[in-house]
Design an enzyme around this catalytic site. Structure first.
Site, PDB file in Angstrom:
ATOM      1  N   CYS A   3      -1.687  -0.530  -2.755  1.00 22.21           N
ATOM      2  CA  CYS A   3      -2.549  -1.548  -3.334  1.00 22.21           C
ATOM      3  C   CYS A   3      -2.994  -1.100  -4.719  1.00 22.21           C
ATOM      4  CB  CYS A   3      -3.754  -1.807  -2.434  1.00 22.21           C
ATOM      5  SG  CYS A   3      -4.684  -0.323  -1.995  1.00 22.21           S
TER       6      CYS A   3
ATOM      7  N   GLY B  13      -5.537  -2.229  -8.334  1.00 17.17           N
ATOM      8  CA  GLY B  13      -6.614  -3.037  -8.866  1.00 17.17           C
ATOM      9  C   GLY B  13      -6.114  -4.362  -9.417  1.00 17.17           C
TER      10      GLY B  13
ATOM     11  N   CYS C 188      -3.784   2.032  -9.480  1.00 19.14           N
ATOM     12  CA  CYS C 188      -3.318   3.061  -8.543  1.00 19.14           C
ATOM     13  C   CYS C 188      -1.803   3.145  -8.463  1.00 19.14           C
ATOM     14  CB  CYS C 188      -3.890   2.811  -7.146  1.00 19.14           C
ATOM     15  SG  CYS C 188      -5.686   2.899  -7.079  1.00 19.14           S
TER      16      CYS C 188
ATOM     17  N   SER D  66      -9.779   7.128   0.642  1.00 23.11           N
ATOM     18  CA  SER D  66      -9.016   8.199   0.002  1.00 23.11           C
ATOM     19  C   SER D  66      -9.950   9.160  -0.714  1.00 23.11           C
ATOM     20  CB  SER D  66      -8.019   7.601  -0.995  1.00 23.11           C
ATOM     21  OG  SER D  66      -8.699   6.800  -1.950  1.00 23.11           O
TER      22      SER D  66
ATOM     23  N   HIS E  45      -6.059  11.118  -3.387  1.00 22.47           N
ATOM     24  CA  HIS E  45      -5.439  10.019  -4.137  1.00 22.47           C
ATOM     25  C   HIS E  45      -5.726  10.225  -5.620  1.00 22.47           C
ATOM     26  CE1 HIS E  45      -4.328   6.189  -5.657  1.00 22.47           C
ATOM     27  NE2 HIS E  45      -5.356   5.470  -5.249  1.00 22.47           N
TER      28      HIS E  45
ATOM     29  N   ARG F 275      -9.046  18.410   5.943  1.00 23.36           N
ATOM     30  CA  ARG F 275     -10.121  18.954   6.780  1.00 23.36           C
ATOM     31  C   ARG F 275      -9.485  19.549   8.033  1.00 23.36           C
ATOM     32  NH1 ARG F 275     -14.740  18.665   3.505  1.00 23.36           N
ATOM     33  NH2 ARG F 275     -14.872  16.589   2.551  1.00 23.36           N
TER      34      ARG F 275
ATOM     35  N   GLN G 187     -12.823  -2.793  -5.521  1.00 19.45           N
ATOM     36  CA  GLN G 187     -11.936  -2.357  -4.450  1.00 19.45           C
ATOM     37  C   GLN G 187     -12.719  -2.080  -3.167  1.00 19.45           C
ATOM     38  OE1 GLN G 187      -8.808   0.418  -5.386  1.00 19.45           O
ATOM     39  NE2 GLN G 187      -8.928  -0.019  -7.562  1.00 19.45           N
TER      40      GLN G 187
END
Length: 390
Positions: free
Chosen positions: A376, A378, A90, A245, A346, A219, A156
């Site tokens: 964060c 992986g 990420c 995400s 994401h 939303r 994750q």
């Protein structure tokens, strides 16, 4: 040591899975941000020493050196422009910024584009990790890894739930955090806060040609009740799709240059890069590493958490920025002020430069000085980048 500057940073508006960006090839989507950063900064394309492109799922349309293919697809870059594709999960395009800065700070290069791409619709998450299951090939967890971590499948989702339990968060708290992400994103969108960072993308819709300029995942009708009613990801957990995400299509880019390049090309920087940090820790709980990476980055920078004006902490799951706030004691009012990945999406490899674009433009809009970005990644890795707005 030489200084690295960010002249500008841009991103496309996020597209929902199967949504408005679904018809755009991943390479062409990446090229949109490359062309935009060249056009907006006015940099001579021939002066660009390299393009560093973050991408997590380097398969299908994102295989065969997606960064180089994006350069070749771009309208404004000559084919003599080099490129490389990198994967730090990420944090891939945040690492792209740091690699670009390192090249400039070392004096090896003067003008580097850091960028990212992820079309999670056209190249589904996990594609590159699961092809072996179809082909009967070896598993990505080697015998050596199994010996060190017997019976553990690095996940994750598991890590995010472990953080919930470790820090004592309730589902109600997670749901409230998610609602706040949407509310901030709604307010930012309605106020035009993203106008300076979003690259319009021309798309085809059932009603004809259109421009994609608004993050599709927000939303606008979100309520605490609607968020609370979403099914749990795990029967014994607290997280849901609403507190994680959103799967997202998008690209982003930033121009990183030396002081010599600023003068030679008449560029005005948005910020200088103050501190670069990357750390690694527990690969099982995995997503908690931004807490400790932030500690190290602040110590290295000689700054306190209260010296930082704005924070962008990626909302991979609500539990991650919530744990980060609890650990650092940061002011929640300075965190993800325009919403985060729960509302905005994401797009994996594109999120690093995407968050940097949002951070820099938010600092500029508010006349503030220091910004800190972390996420964060992986395997229990985390990048932290501290910038000083100019």
């Amino acid at each position: 040591m030489a200084v690295a500057y960010i002249v500008d940073a841009v991103r496309t508006a996020g597209g929902r899975r199967g949504g408005r960006l679904a018809g755009v090839h991943a390479v062409d989507l990446a090229a949109k941000s490359l062309d935009a950063i060249v056009a907006r900064t006015g940099i001579d394309p021939r002066a660009i020493d390299d393009v560093v492109m973050g991408c997590v799922t380097q398969a299908g349309e994102q295989a065969m050196q997606v960064g180089r293919n994006a350069v070749l697809a771009a309208r404004l870059l000559p084919e003599s422009t080099p490129a490389v594709s990198i994967d730090r999960q990420c944090g891939s395009s945040q690492q792209a910024i740091q690699f670009a800065a390192q090249a400039v700070m070392s004096g090896v290069q003067d003008v580097v584009i850091a960028a990212g791409i992820e079309s999670m619709t056209r190249v589904p998450m996990g594609t590159s990790a699961t092809f072996h299951m179809k082909e009967g090939l070896g598993h990505n967890k080697s015998p050596g890894l199994e010996e060190k971590y017997p019976g553990i499948m690095f996940s994750q989702f598991v890590g995010a739930e472990m953080i919930v339990k470790k820090h004592g968060f309730t589902k109600d708290q997670l749901d409230a955090f998610a609602l706040d992400s949407h509310r901030k994103a709604i307010a930012a969108t309605q106020a035009g806060a993203f106008a300076g960072e979003i690259v319009p993308v021309d798309i085809e819709t059932p009603d004809g040609p259109a421009m994609h300029t608004v993050d599709e995942g927000i939303r606008f009708d979100a309520t605490l009740e609607s968020i609370a009613g979403v099914k749990l990801l795990s029967p014994d957990g607290a997280l849901t799709a609403a507190t994680a995400s959103q799967i997202c299509d998008g690209s982003s880019a930033a121009l990183v240059v030396s002081e010599a390049a600023l003068k030679a090309h008449g560029l005005t920087p948005m910020a200088r890069i103050h501190t670069l940090t990357v750390t690694a820790g527990d690969p099982v709980i995995m997503l908690e590493e931004p807490l400790f990476a932030t500690d190290r980055a602040l110590a290295k920078a000689g700054l306190s958490i209260n010296d930082i004006d704005l924070f962008e902490v990626n909302e991979a799951f609500a539990s991650v920025p919530m744990a980060w706030l609890k650990h650092t004691g940061a002011d929640p009012a300075r965190l993800n002020v325009n919403g985060g990945a729960i509302a905005l999406g994401h797009p994996l490899g594109a999120s690093g430069t995407k968050l940097m674009a949002t951070l820099l433009h938010a600092l500029k809009a508010r006349g503030l000085r220091y910004g800190l970005q972390t996420m964060c990644e992986g395997g229990g890795v985390a990048n932290v980048t501290i910038v000083e707005a100019l």
